[in-house]
Design an enzyme around this catalytic site. Structure first.
Site: not given
Ligand SMILES: Nc1ncnc2c1ncn2[C@@H]1O[C@H](COP(=O)(O)OP(=O)(O)OP(=O)(O)O)[C@@H](O)[C@H]1O
Ligand SMILES: Cc1ncc(CO)c(N)n1
Length: 277
Positions: A174, A205, A207-210
């Site tokens: 990502k 942002t 929880g975007t990855g979750c």
């Molecule tokens: N500001 C943004 N605008 C549009 N898309 C975004 C943005 N930030 C993240 N994304 C998208 O959101 C999804 C999750 O990516 P990200 O890299 O933020 O995950 P993450 O760091 O694992 O998240 P978290 O740890 O907060 O749960 C990907 O598809 C990424 O491209």
């Molecule tokens: C419990 C939990 N899982 C995943 C993440 C990653 O965003 C978070 N902040 N908290």
């Protein structure tokens, strides 16, 4: 008609923007019946993680058994797994129940607080990754998994290839942590694709990855191919970011329910106003 089912195996976030809570909201928003096996309880809000309690491994195994012996599931995802013993226990359950698995290899919360012990990275890599249908590392997680820095799209592609060699059938590296419009690199073992979206300019942002990995699991449960599930999940997270409700004083949550009508339907508004009388 039978509702598709998805399971999340992850940590609880009391602020409800990430973890189990984000996953269950995503499943519900995408009309998938969600179940949950909690690996750890975090004391967390939009400003950071204050404390963590890991569940005993047996309790995680038992939650998964209880779900599978009765309800079953069409897909599963993992989020925060905290430690090596928990990863080993989850891997045993994935094998036992032959779960179709999306792995979000969570290592740190947005503010940098650790959610996985450093010594557990090698267990994640060697024991769990080979069981994954899809793994969705962000850039720092991909760097940790391959042991080198990633500074370009070409290096993201190289990282996806190295991570694919570690066993998962599909990899999404990502690009949320890079500058500019976020580009996610998808690799299925022979072909690369790029999923592009506009960058939403927001501090919210958390929880975007979750949310992204839960959406992939939800679309898989609904019968999509992995490629289509990632494509749809990318649209879902982009709109969820665009419609973030602006909650809390730090990195607030996204809006999991952006695709639903904001107003209550007539039958519920009437019920709510009657309750208020
Ligand atoms: N500001 C943004 N605008 C549009 N898309 C975004 C943005 N930030 C993240 N994304 C998208 O959101 C999804 C999750 O990516 P990200 O890299 O933020 O995950 P993450 O760091 O694992 O998240 P978290 O740890 O907060 O749960 C990907 O598809 C990424 O491209
Ligand atoms: C419990 C939990 N899982 C995943 C993440 C990653 O965003 C978070 N902040 N908290």
């Amino acid at each position: 008609m039978k509702q598709p089912r998805a399971m999340t195996i992850a940590g609880s976030d009391s602020g409800a923007g990430a973890g189990i809570q984000a996953d269950l909201k995503t499943f519900a928003a995408l009309d998938v019946y969600g179940t949950s096996a909690i690996t750890a309880i975090t004391v967390q809000n939009t400003l950071g993680v204050r404390d963590v309690l890991e569940m005993p491994t047996t309790l995680v195994t038992e939650q998964i058994d209880a779900i599978m012996e009765d309800i079953g599931t069409d897909s599963a995802k993992t989020g925060m797994l905290a430690s090596s013993p928990l990863i080993e226990a989850v891997a045993a359950s994935v094998r036992k129940w032959n779960l179709r698995l999306v792995i979000d290899p969570v290592m740190r919360a947005k503010g940098g607080d650790p959610l996985l012990q450093d010594e557990a990275v090698s267990t994640l890599r060697s024991v769990l990754l080979p069981l994954a249908e899809v793994v969705t590392p962000n850039l720092p997680e991909a760097e940790t998994l391959i042991g080198k820095r990633i500074t370009s799209l070409e290096e993201m592609r190289e990282a996806a290839r190295i991570i694919h060699d570690q066993g998962p059938r599909h990899v999404v590296v990502k690009g949320g942590h890079a500058l500019g419009d976020p580009i996610d690199i998808y690799f299925d073992g022979s072909h690369f694709s790029e999923f592009r979206a506009e960058r939403i300019d927001t501090p919210h942002t958390h929880g975007t990855g979750c949310t992204f990995s839960a959406a992939i699991a939800a679309f898989l449960a609904r019968g999509s191919s992995v490629y289509d599930a990632v494509y749809a999940a990318k649209q879902y997270i982009t709109e969820a970011l665009r419609h973030a409700p602006g909650i809390g004083h730090g990195h607030g949550p996204v809006n999991h329910f952006w695709l639903h009508a904001p107003a209550l339907p007539a039958v519920l508004s009437t019920a709510v106003s009657q309750i208020g009388e």
